[in-house]
Design an enzyme around this catalytic site. Structure first.
Site, PDB file in Angstrom:
ATOM      1  N   TYR A 213      99.908 -37.697 105.418  1.00 58.29           N
ATOM      2  CA  TYR A 213      98.623 -37.787 106.113  1.00 58.29           C
ATOM      3  C   TYR A 213      98.468 -36.587 107.034  1.00 58.29           C
ATOM      4  O   TYR A 213      99.403 -36.232 107.773  1.00 58.29           O
ATOM      5  CB  TYR A 213      98.529 -39.075 106.926  1.00 58.29           C
ATOM      6  CG  TYR A 213      97.157 -39.308 107.528  1.00 58.29           C
ATOM      7  CD1 TYR A 213      96.150 -39.914 106.781  1.00 58.29           C
ATOM      8  CD2 TYR A 213      96.851 -38.887 108.819  1.00 58.29           C
ATOM      9  CE1 TYR A 213      94.882 -40.116 107.309  1.00 58.29           C
ATOM     10  CE2 TYR A 213      95.588 -39.073 109.353  1.00 58.29           C
ATOM     11  CZ  TYR A 213      94.610 -39.695 108.591  1.00 58.29           C
ATOM     12  OH  TYR A 213      93.354 -39.882 109.109  1.00 58.29           O
ATOM     13  N   PHE A 340      87.857 -35.946 109.497  1.00 66.17           N
ATOM     14  CA  PHE A 340      88.656 -34.889 108.880  1.00 66.17           C
ATOM     15  C   PHE A 340      90.015 -35.499 108.588  1.00 66.17           C
ATOM     16  O   PHE A 340      90.733 -35.902 109.511  1.00 66.17           O
ATOM     17  CB  PHE A 340      88.824 -33.686 109.808  1.00 66.17           C
ATOM     18  CG  PHE A 340      89.729 -32.603 109.238  1.00 66.17           C
ATOM     19  CD1 PHE A 340      89.201 -31.382 108.872  1.00 66.17           C
ATOM     20  CD2 PHE A 340      91.088 -32.821 109.068  1.00 66.17           C
ATOM     21  CE1 PHE A 340      90.029 -30.379 108.344  1.00 66.17           C
ATOM     22  CE2 PHE A 340      91.920 -31.840 108.535  1.00 66.17           C
ATOM     23  CZ  PHE A 340      91.393 -30.619 108.172  1.00 66.17           C
ATOM     24  N   GLU A 341      90.374 -35.553 107.323  1.00 67.21           N
ATOM     25  CA  GLU A 341      91.722 -35.975 106.972  1.00 67.21           C
ATOM     26  C   GLU A 341      92.051 -35.463 105.578  1.00 67.21           C
ATOM     27  O   GLU A 341      91.178 -35.346 104.711  1.00 67.21           O
ATOM     28  CB  GLU A 341      91.877 -37.501 107.034  1.00 67.21           C
ATOM     29  CG  GLU A 341      90.935 -38.269 106.141  1.00 67.21           C
ATOM     30  CD  GLU A 341      91.050 -39.788 106.319  1.00 67.21           C
ATOM     31  OE1 GLU A 341      91.774 -40.221 107.218  1.00 67.21           O
ATOM     32  OE2 GLU A 341      90.400 -40.508 105.540  1.00 67.21           O
ATOM     33  N   ILE A 342      93.299 -35.117 105.391  1.00 68.74           N
ATOM     34  CA  ILE A 342      93.844 -34.734 104.084  1.00 68.74           C
ATOM     35  C   ILE A 342      95.030 -35.651 103.862  1.00 68.74           C
ATOM     36  O   ILE A 342      95.972 -35.655 104.669  1.00 68.74           O
ATOM     37  CB  ILE A 342      94.265 -33.256 104.060  1.00 68.74           C
ATOM     38  CG1 ILE A 342      93.059 -32.351 104.342  1.00 68.74           C
ATOM     39  CG2 ILE A 342      94.901 -32.904 102.713  1.00 68.74           C
ATOM     40  CD1 ILE A 342      93.398 -30.875 104.463  1.00 68.74           C
TER      41      ILE A 342
END
Length: 486
Positions: A213, A340-342
């Protein structure tokens, strides 16, 4: 969305979990200590590459990943701005596909306007059973809950579509076939801006470093959007006998009152809450009040006015309650800001997360209160992952609405905080790391090498320390009156 259809719903722009008070507090505290010039690097987490890299060839192998955006037809201008920004700063070199989701069909006009801005994009409809609340939810009761939230001034609490969006992002998002077939996703919102060039592949680096994450912004939510969330989470943990994997990560999101104890039994730990400084302040006031009572018994005429004043204040102020406390812990309302997340998809499609979400969903908190997907999923991550499985994309400049993060450009000096690549930040004065550093400090502490969970606090030792300080203040000529007023 839904028809996102209470069309008065201003965004899906400030995604679930925005604390408006938080931004206002940033503007009100210009002297907050900055941590932008310090290093966050440790063995647990560090920037993948400081400064600019030479992007790999366009035809190099890529991860099974996509850039995913939830949008309405009316968001078309914001969608184009977001795509243009990320294409310019990242995807022109890496050519990852775009996946757009909507709870109603995208119009041909929307597709015709958006498609020319990227080489690979697909449009998908969200199944209504994933978007709507379950049929067993009483519609009248739900509407009344929304009305009550509106009366209390809870941000977006009156809008059903906002509640639906938060619930959708908390789990059903991962069930959509266009997302479920991916190994990785990068969540992008309409009308966001990227400030720096990203000349490496974040998906590739996340996989290489065994990260699951990645986030860019940390913040705290409004308490009254989620007063019952932590109790529900704690109830689930107790029922399923859940043991968190990493106490460092868990404590990042907690005020831990279980650390308080009194070996003599003189103090009740339940009478205190908060961080060490807040506990110390609370105890100091208790000790001063005791001194006042003792002094007034010897010189009633002198101390009667102040004693009456203290008694009056005690009678007109409610005793502090801790509605989110459970087993000695208070949730501090911090979260990874999920717009915003990857991340790996399988973190949220795992059986452990599914069971967690099912329990949370059945509680009704997504409509009885205004739970955002950010705190819901951040608590799950704190429960299920370890600090070294999470990555802070500190080198990526980003803005969403009035919230932004702005890295310092790499200047060749080797300074560990100078990490950005060609950053041109237009919102620097509102940088959250610089101005709202509370959760960032907690992240930095949780990830630093050698960090362990804070030791217990002996209230008897604290009493002796404070008694000594009070004695010194009184001996130097301070009056009990002024000490109590401090």
């Amino acid at each position: 969305m839904a028809r996102l259809s209470v069309r008065v719903l201003v965004p899906s722009l400030l995604l679930c979990g925005v604390g408006l008070w938080y931004f206002l507090s940033l503007r009100a505290s210009p002297h907050a200590k900055s941590i932008r010039e310090t290093s966050f690097d440790s063995n647990n987490d560090s920037v993948f590459f400081p400064g600019c890299q030479v992007p790999v060839a366009n035809d190099a192998p890529r991860q099974n990943a996509a850039l995913v955006m939830l949008a309405r037809n009316s968001d078309v201008d914001g969608v184009i701005r977001s795509i243009d920004s990320l294409e310019q700063h990242f995807n022109q070199w890496f050519n990852y596909p775009w996946v757009l989701l909507n709870d109603e069909p995208f119009t041909e006009e929307f597709k015709q306007r958006v498609s020319p801005h990227t080489a690979n994009i697909t449009y998908h409809l969200i199944p209504q059973e994933h978007w709507q609340f379950p049929e067993n939810v009483d519609e009248q009761e739900m509407v009344e809950a929304f009305n009550q939230q509106a009366d209390r001034g809870i941000l977006y609490g009156a809008f059903k579509s906002y509640h639906q969006m938060c619930r959708y992002y908390s789990y059903n998002f991962y069930k959509h076939p266009a997302v479920a077939e991916l190994e990785w996703y990068w969540r992008v919102e309409p009308d966001v801006e990227f400030f720096c060039d990203i000349t490496y592949d974040p998906f590739e680096e996340m996989a290489k470093h065994k990260k699951k994450y990645g986030f860019n912004v940390l913040m705290q939510d409004l308490f009254y959007t989620l007063p019952g969330l932590y109790r529900t989470v704690a109830s689930y943990m107790k029922q399923e006998d859940i043991r968190v994997r990493d106490q460092r990560l868990w404590h990042m999101f907690m005020f831990d009152d279980t650390r308080l104890h009194s070996s003599s039994g003189k103090w009740d730990p339940n009478d205190f809450s908060g961080n060490v400084n807040e506990v110390r302040r609370q105890m100091k006031q208790k000790l001063l009040h005791r001194r006042l009572v003792a002094a007034s018994s010897k010189d009633w005429a002198k101390f009667q006015p102040l004693l009456n004043q203290v008694a009056q204040q005690a009678g007109t102020h409610h005793r502090k309650l801790y509605p989110d406390r459970f087993n000695g812990y208070d949730y501090n309302w911090g979260h990874f800001w999920t717009n915003f997340e990857i991340a790996r998809v399988d973190v949220f499609t795992s059986d452990k997360y599914r069971k967690y979400y099912d329990y949370i969903d059945k509680s009704g908190g997504f409509w009885r209160e205004r739970w955002g997907d950010a705190p819901v999923r951040s608590l799950a991550l704190a429960m299920l992952l370890t600090v070294d499985e999470i990555h802070y994309f500190r080198d990526i400049g980003y803005r969403h609405s009035d919230m932004s993060h702005c890295p310092i450009n790499d200047d060749g000096s080797g300074h560990p905080a100078h990490i950005g690549c060609n950053c041109k930040c237009t919102w620097r004065h509102q940088d959250l790391e610089e101005r709202g550093s509370y959760m960032y400090k907690r992240w930095k502490r949780a990830t630093q090498d050698g960090y362990s969970v804070p030791l217990s606090i002996n209230l008897d030792d604290m009493e002796r320390e404070l008694q000594s300080r009070i004695d010194k203040d009184l001996n130097r000529g301070a009056h009990l009156f002024e000490l109590i007023d401090q």
